[in-house]
Scaffold this motif. Sequence first.
Motif, PDB file in Angstrom:
ATOM      1  N   ALA A 199      35.067  77.191  24.409  1.00 52.97           N
ATOM      2  CA  ALA A 199      35.401  76.491  25.646  1.00 52.97           C
ATOM      3  C   ALA A 199      34.745  77.164  26.845  1.00 52.97           C
ATOM      4  O   ALA A 199      34.666  78.387  26.931  1.00 52.97           O
ATOM      5  CB  ALA A 199      36.915  76.468  25.827  1.00 52.97           C
ATOM      6  N   VAL A 200      34.256  76.330  27.772  1.00 55.20           N
ATOM      7  CA  VAL A 200      33.645  76.824  29.014  1.00 55.20           C
ATOM      8  C   VAL A 200      34.423  76.232  30.186  1.00 55.20           C
ATOM      9  O   VAL A 200      34.618  75.017  30.256  1.00 55.20           O
ATOM     10  CB  VAL A 200      32.162  76.411  29.115  1.00 55.20           C
ATOM     11  N   LEU A 201      34.893  77.100  31.070  1.00 55.84           N
ATOM     12  CA  LEU A 201      35.602  76.656  32.264  1.00 55.84           C
ATOM     13  C   LEU A 201      34.675  76.891  33.449  1.00 55.84           C
ATOM     14  O   LEU A 201      34.360  78.030  33.789  1.00 55.84           O
ATOM     15  CB  LEU A 201      36.906  77.436  32.434  1.00 55.84           C
ATOM     16  N   VAL A 202      34.236  75.808  34.075  1.00 64.31           N
ATOM     17  CA  VAL A 202      33.174  75.902  35.076  1.00 64.31           C
ATOM     18  C   VAL A 202      33.722  76.273  36.443  1.00 64.31           C
ATOM     19  O   VAL A 202      34.653  75.652  36.949  1.00 64.31           O
ATOM     20  CB  VAL A 202      32.409  74.566  35.172  1.00 64.31           C
ATOM     21  N   SER A 203      33.136  77.319  37.012  1.00 67.82           N
ATOM     22  CA  SER A 203      33.343  77.638  38.420  1.00 67.82           C
ATOM     23  C   SER A 203      32.131  77.082  39.152  1.00 67.82           C
ATOM     24  O   SER A 203      31.087  77.712  39.219  1.00 67.82           O
ATOM     25  CB  SER A 203      33.449  79.153  38.612  1.00 67.82           C
ATOM     26  N   GLY A 204      32.275  75.869  39.652  1.00 68.44           N
ATOM     27  CA  GLY A 204      31.110  75.104  40.077  1.00 68.44           C
ATOM     28  C   GLY A 204      30.608  75.427  41.467  1.00 68.44           C
ATOM     29  O   GLY A 204      31.140  76.265  42.182  1.00 68.44           O
ATOM     30  N   ARG A 205      29.556  74.702  41.830  1.00 72.05           N
ATOM     31  CA  ARG A 205      28.919  74.892  43.119  1.00 72.05           C
ATOM     32  C   ARG A 205      29.838  74.394  44.232  1.00 72.05           C
ATOM     33  O   ARG A 205      30.799  73.664  44.002  1.00 72.05           O
ATOM     34  CB  ARG A 205      27.600  74.132  43.150  1.00 72.05           C
ATOM     35  N   GLY A 206      29.497  74.784  45.447  1.00 72.59           N
ATOM     36  CA  GLY A 206      30.236  74.295  46.596  1.00 72.59           C
ATOM     37  C   GLY A 206      29.707  72.943  47.020  1.00 72.59           C
ATOM     38  O   GLY A 206      30.026  71.922  46.456  1.00 72.59           O
ATOM     39  N   ASN A 207      28.808  72.917  48.032  1.00 76.43           N
ATOM     40  CA  ASN A 207      28.315  71.682  48.637  1.00 76.43           C
ATOM     41  C   ASN A 207      29.482  70.868  49.167  1.00 76.43           C
ATOM     42  O   ASN A 207      29.778  69.769  48.697  1.00 76.43           O
ATOM     43  CB  ASN A 207      27.481  70.863  47.655  1.00 76.43           C
ATOM     44  N   ASN A 208      30.152  71.429  50.160  1.00 72.93           N
ATOM     45  CA  ASN A 208      31.368  70.841  50.707  1.00 72.93           C
ATOM     46  C   ASN A 208      31.076  70.000  51.942  1.00 72.93           C
ATOM     47  O   ASN A 208      30.185  70.316  52.734  1.00 72.93           O
ATOM     48  CB  ASN A 208      32.350  71.965  51.036  1.00 72.93           C
ATOM     49  N   THR A 370      36.092  74.104  39.112  1.00 73.15           N
ATOM     50  CA  THR A 370      35.876  72.713  39.479  1.00 73.15           C
ATOM     51  C   THR A 370      35.980  71.803  38.254  1.00 73.15           C
ATOM     52  O   THR A 370      35.691  70.611  38.330  1.00 73.15           O
ATOM     53  CB  THR A 370      34.504  72.528  40.158  1.00 73.15           C
ATOM     54  N   ASP A 371      36.389  72.389  37.128  1.00 75.73           N
ATOM     55  CA  ASP A 371      36.707  71.596  35.947  1.00 75.73           C
ATOM     56  C   ASP A 371      38.123  71.026  36.086  1.00 75.73           C
ATOM     57  O   ASP A 371      38.902  71.461  36.930  1.00 75.73           O
ATOM     58  CB  ASP A 371      36.650  72.481  34.692  1.00 75.73           C
ATOM     59  N   LYS A 372      38.470  70.091  35.201  1.00 74.27           N
ATOM     60  CA  LYS A 372      39.810  69.512  35.237  1.00 74.27           C
ATOM     61  C   LYS A 372      40.687  70.007  34.101  1.00 74.27           C
ATOM     62  O   LYS A 372      41.900  69.787  34.112  1.00 74.27           O
ATOM     63  CB  LYS A 372      39.710  67.981  35.225  1.00 74.27           C
ATOM     64  N   LEU A 373      40.106  70.648  33.123  1.00 75.69           N
ATOM     65  CA  LEU A 373      40.858  71.252  32.022  1.00 75.69           C
ATOM     66  C   LEU A 373      40.438  72.711  31.903  1.00 75.69           C
ATOM     67  O   LEU A 373      39.261  73.021  31.948  1.00 75.69           O
ATOM     68  CB  LEU A 373      40.553  70.538  30.689  1.00 75.69           C
ATOM     69  N   HIS A 374      41.414  73.631  31.763  1.00 73.67           N
ATOM     70  CA  HIS A 374      42.841  73.353  31.777  1.00 73.67           C
ATOM     71  C   HIS A 374      43.447  73.464  33.165  1.00 73.67           C
ATOM     72  O   HIS A 374      44.633  73.191  33.380  1.00 73.67           O
ATOM     73  CB  HIS A 374      43.559  74.310  30.821  1.00 73.67           C
ATOM     74  N   HIS A 375      42.587  73.846  34.141  1.00 76.40           N
ATOM     75  CA  HIS A 375      43.080  74.037  35.501  1.00 76.40           C
ATOM     76  C   HIS A 375      41.938  73.822  36.481  1.00 76.40           C
ATOM     77  O   HIS A 375      40.796  74.138  36.197  1.00 76.40           O
ATOM     78  CB  HIS A 375      43.635  75.456  35.659  1.00 76.40           C
ATOM     79  N   ARG A 376      42.285  73.295  37.662  1.00 78.40           N
ATOM     80  CA  ARG A 376      41.291  73.109  38.717  1.00 78.40           C
ATOM     81  C   ARG A 376      41.758  73.858  39.960  1.00 78.40           C
ATOM     82  O   ARG A 376      42.927  73.827  40.306  1.00 78.40           O
ATOM     83  CB  ARG A 376      41.105  71.626  39.016  1.00 78.40           C
ATOM     84  N   GLY A 377      40.822  74.550  40.623  1.00 81.45           N
ATOM     85  CA  GLY A 377      41.163  75.349  41.798  1.00 81.45           C
ATOM     86  C   GLY A 377      41.117  76.828  41.473  1.00 81.45           C
ATOM     87  O   GLY A 377      40.502  77.248  40.484  1.00 81.45           O
ATOM     88  N   PRO A 378      41.770  77.673  42.299  1.00 80.88           N
ATOM     89  CA  PRO A 378      41.731  79.121  42.058  1.00 80.88           C
ATOM     90  C   PRO A 378      42.345  79.486  40.701  1.00 80.88           C
ATOM     91  O   PRO A 378      43.448  79.055  40.371  1.00 80.88           O
ATOM     92  CB  PRO A 378      42.575  79.691  43.210  1.00 80.88           C
ATOM     93  N   LEU A 379      41.585  80.263  39.920  1.00 88.12           N
ATOM     94  CA  LEU A 379      42.077  80.743  38.625  1.00 88.12           C
ATOM     95  C   LEU A 379      42.731  82.103  38.844  1.00 88.12           C
ATOM     96  O   LEU A 379      42.068  83.130  38.867  1.00 88.12           O
ATOM     97  CB  LEU A 379      40.922  80.873  37.635  1.00 88.12           C
ATOM     98  N   GLY A 380      44.024  82.087  39.036  1.00 87.58           N
ATOM     99  CA  GLY A 380      44.773  83.312  39.245  1.00 87.58           C
ATOM    100  C   GLY A 380      45.424  83.783  37.958  1.00 87.58           C
ATOM    101  O   GLY A 380      45.122  83.307  36.860  1.00 87.58           O
TER     102      GLY A 380
END
Length: 399
Positions: A199-208, A370-380
Amino acid sequence: MKLLSTDKKNAVLQSMIAYLDSEREAIIVANKKDLDAFDRDDRALYDRLVVDNAKVDDMIRAVKEVKAHDDPVGNTISDDTLENGLNITNKTAPFGTIMIIYESRPDVTIEAAVLAFKANNKILLKGGKEAHNSNEELVKCWHKALEDNGLEKDWIQYLKMDRATTQEFLRNPDQPLDLIVPRGGERLIDFVKQHAKCAVLVSGRGNNFAYVAPDADMEKVISVIVNAKCDKISGCNALDKILVDKNRPDFEEVLKKIESELSSKGVHIVGSKEVADMLETDDQITDESVWYEEFLAMKAVIGAVDGLDGAIEFINTYSGGHSNIILTENNEDALKFMEQIDSAAVYHNASTRFTDGGQMGVGAELAISTDKLHHRGPLGLKQLVTNKYYVHGAGQIRK
């Protein structure tokens, strides 16, 4: 995987706090070697690479913070007894072994390891070659903290591998590997997703993006946009694109005001074709790819959209799915925007710079997913566990 007691994990973290303080001079000296060898023209990456006394203090603060948190392992999520007498308890459990691949930032060597370890995971650290000396010094501290408390050094491993070796490791790891978190640009993320077998959990790019609605309060607009763009250009939560609604009665005036404020802070402005004639800048978008680009620089695009629905569609098309803002005094419009924008964080009249574990109350973070599984947002800390079902019976069989 062996489950460590909370006391044992916290003892390691207390030792790590002491070593970061006692070895800070050696850490900063090692970092200087990396800085001396680095191309300072890449300001964003250079800023991320720097380790000074303040950065070491931040590392110590992160470890103290995680040490003070409750243990995330073994907590009951649900506990039910069925009609057939089976008692089924769902509890949090470690992932196992987490690999993080990251560029430039030595503080990730602390934040990633402390979170993974407190959550009872082994961590494999694959840092960039530009931070090699810094990372090696920090990992020495980790290994001394582990050994002082009777634990093997393989709980926290530093992988020094080139691209080809990394590719082979992802395809055929020499140890169990349960999750990979790549932190970096799209080339790195695509490389990991292409070759990884787990499994890969992506910490994606910004571009806000920021959308300035027809009724937006200009005092808030300028304050929020300047902070989001200029506070820290190397952050993935920095602002890159500003969209002003064409339906503002003072449309051209607002465009010029935003350009003037950003330009005065040293931001290079690029105009979309629709607004280029109204701006001072001579730089105009000529290629659609610019709308997809994360700048990590003192650079911003100013453009126009027609209405709230147009803004939502445009942002969902081009944004990196990280953090986006609506600036409006209309709460209904704000709610619609926040519900329909597809990103990890959505903001109403506030800077994207708050997309950060510490700022959001999560504490130290492994990454912003920036993935939706298993969590989106800060990975604490709470997000670095999975779950396991404990089923207790008295000889029941399924019929």
